[in-house]
Design an enzyme around this catalytic site. Sequence first.
Site, PDB file in Angstrom:
ATOM      1  N   GLY A 239      42.998   5.421 106.470  1.00 43.85           N
ATOM      2  CA  GLY A 239      43.857   4.321 106.038  1.00 43.85           C
ATOM      3  C   GLY A 239      43.306   2.926 106.206  1.00 43.85           C
ATOM      4  O   GLY A 239      43.910   1.962 105.715  1.00 43.85           O
ATOM      5  N   CYS A 345      45.152   1.861  74.148  1.00 39.99           N
ATOM      6  CA  CYS A 345      46.403   1.437  73.527  1.00 39.99           C
ATOM      7  C   CYS A 345      47.569   1.517  74.510  1.00 39.99           C
ATOM      8  O   CYS A 345      48.468   2.346  74.370  1.00 39.99           O
ATOM      9  CB  CYS A 345      46.667   2.297  72.303  1.00 39.99           C
ATOM     10  SG  CYS A 345      45.300   2.187  71.145  1.00 39.99           S
ATOM     11  N   TYR A 374      38.466   5.717  95.079  1.00 36.60           N
ATOM     12  CA  TYR A 374      39.602   5.890  94.174  1.00 36.60           C
ATOM     13  C   TYR A 374      39.297   5.301  92.800  1.00 36.60           C
ATOM     14  O   TYR A 374      40.165   4.715  92.155  1.00 36.60           O
ATOM     15  CB  TYR A 374      40.881   5.291  94.798  1.00 36.60           C
ATOM     16  CG  TYR A 374      41.178   5.892  96.163  1.00 36.60           C
ATOM     17  CD1 TYR A 374      41.631   7.202  96.269  1.00 36.60           C
ATOM     18  CD2 TYR A 374      40.937   5.188  97.343  1.00 36.60           C
ATOM     19  CE1 TYR A 374      41.873   7.786  97.508  1.00 36.60           C
ATOM     20  CE2 TYR A 374      41.170   5.761  98.588  1.00 36.60           C
ATOM     21  CZ  TYR A 374      41.637   7.055  98.664  1.00 36.60           C
ATOM     22  OH  TYR A 374      41.866   7.631  99.885  1.00 36.60           O
TER      23      TYR A 374
HETATM   24  C1  LIG Z   1      44.128   9.816 101.670  1.00 32.95           C
HETATM   25  C2  LIG Z   1      44.065  10.317 103.057  1.00 32.95           C
HETATM   26  C3  LIG Z   1      43.103   9.814 103.937  1.00 32.95           C
HETATM   27  C4  LIG Z   1      42.146   8.723 103.568  1.00 32.95           C
HETATM   28  O1  LIG Z   1      42.804   7.519 103.345  1.00 32.95           O
HETATM   29  P1  LIG Z   1      41.957   6.170 103.152  1.00 32.95           P
HETATM   30  O2  LIG Z   1      42.991   5.149 102.968  1.00 32.95           O
HETATM   31  O3  LIG Z   1      41.117   6.363 101.957  1.00 32.95           O
HETATM   32  O4  LIG Z   1      41.165   5.986 104.397  1.00 32.95           O
HETATM   33  C5  LIG Z   1      43.061  10.350 105.214  1.00 32.95           C
HETATM   34  N1  LIG Z   1      43.909  11.311 105.608  1.00 32.95           N
HETATM   35  C6  LIG Z   1      44.856  11.812 104.786  1.00 32.95           C
HETATM   36  C7  LIG Z   1      45.755  12.862 105.281  1.00 32.95           C
HETATM   37  C8  LIG Z   1      44.961  11.337 103.488  1.00 32.95           C
HETATM   38  O5  LIG Z   1      45.908  11.816 102.682  1.00 32.95           O
END
Ligand SMILES: *Cc1c(COP(=O)(O)O)cnc(C)c1O
Length: 425
Positions: A239, A345, A374
Amino acid sequence: MTAFHYRDGVLHADDVPLDRIAAAHGTPCWVYSASALERRWQEFAAAFAGVDALVCYALKANSNQAVIRTLARLGAGADIVSAGELARARAAGVPAHRIVFAGVGKTEDEMAAALDAGVLQFNVESEPELRSLSRVAVAKGKVAPVALRVNPDVDAQTHAKITTGKSENKFGIEIERARDVARIARGLPGISLDAVAVHIGSQLTAVDPFRAAFARLVELVGTLAADGIRLKRLDLGGGLGVAYNPQLNQQPDLAAYADAVRAAAKAAGLPVVLEPGRWMVADAGVLLARVIRVKDGLAKRFVIVDAAMNELIRPTLYEAFHAVLPVVKHGHVPHGTFDVVGPICESGDVLALGRELPVMAEGELVALRHAGAYGAVMSSTYNARPLAPEIMVRGADVAVVRPRQTVEELIALDRLPSWLDDSAR
Ligand SMILES: *Cc1c(COP(=O)(O)O)cnc(C)c1O
């Protein structure tokens, strides 16, 4: 130093000018810097020196085999969310004992595949999932190592579409119910309750929400210990964000994040699993596009480029910001305010809104920054646009790590039913 920088007025990836890549491989295309990935990994690893941490790169941010292998060679594990990602991680050389399997909707087939592979842990998000996993494991005569993913009801202060740790989100077991679910887990055959996990969202730039979530998780470890449940590890999720817009986003403080992790590990007395995705790869990639034409509307001026929302959906899906850089800088040219848009479009086919840019000519190149995460993984072939190629640069070396899909390949994915197939008559 960032991998993407100007030399003599030309934007480079490592030692390679991006206009040369565009000439050789066409546009739109993704360009990744392997050295940037390696530096990112090392910076992360250094921040966690002294913490017993397994870093499981979250594949969903960018699952190109070359990206996964670059990180796997440095010791990365993988955070996967599907059987497809399990296969990708294994094919890139990630050992099963460094793989954690997350996701709210694992099917029993996916559970079986991950049990056969021998993954480190299943991050279980509900009681019904726990019962499913128990059934699958028992049928195989195996024991599934489990982390309960809890929802700590913490506001990650990020975009609504990428927040996951509030009670109204679909993710995780409400933390109030975790104790009961842990008791159930302990009683189920084929289940070994090894860990608890949190992941509160993506693109977090403040450390406080992490601290709050980790504190709730550590408290849960204590509660479970009082019930006689001894865990093996703590999974603190991913995250951590990046500063897409240096004027608006604060640069997340890796050292402060690492301190929060260190404190949680110490308080729980357990090793940790970390699952960074975006932080590891976003800054290591750009999306290269060529200007098709410039259109002056009554209210707005548009730069229409040959990349579109089918390549980079983040701006329209999350109102995300990606910096737009001209690949070749010309000394003194007039500037203007432009929307950078694609040819699809849809009014939502927007890559950047209201940007101050030099007035560009047809055929000139732009690079969208922070496109390593992403980006390609979320692309589609909408408007019959074949998937764009992915190029990896390392120093002066250039490699195509996914060739451009051709229109013929795209069409060949379809099949005609017998009643429409002229060749079958
Ligand atoms: C998407 C996700 C991550 C990675 O998230 P980032 O924001 O890209 O670091 C880690 N753990 C879980 C469970 C996720 O769904």
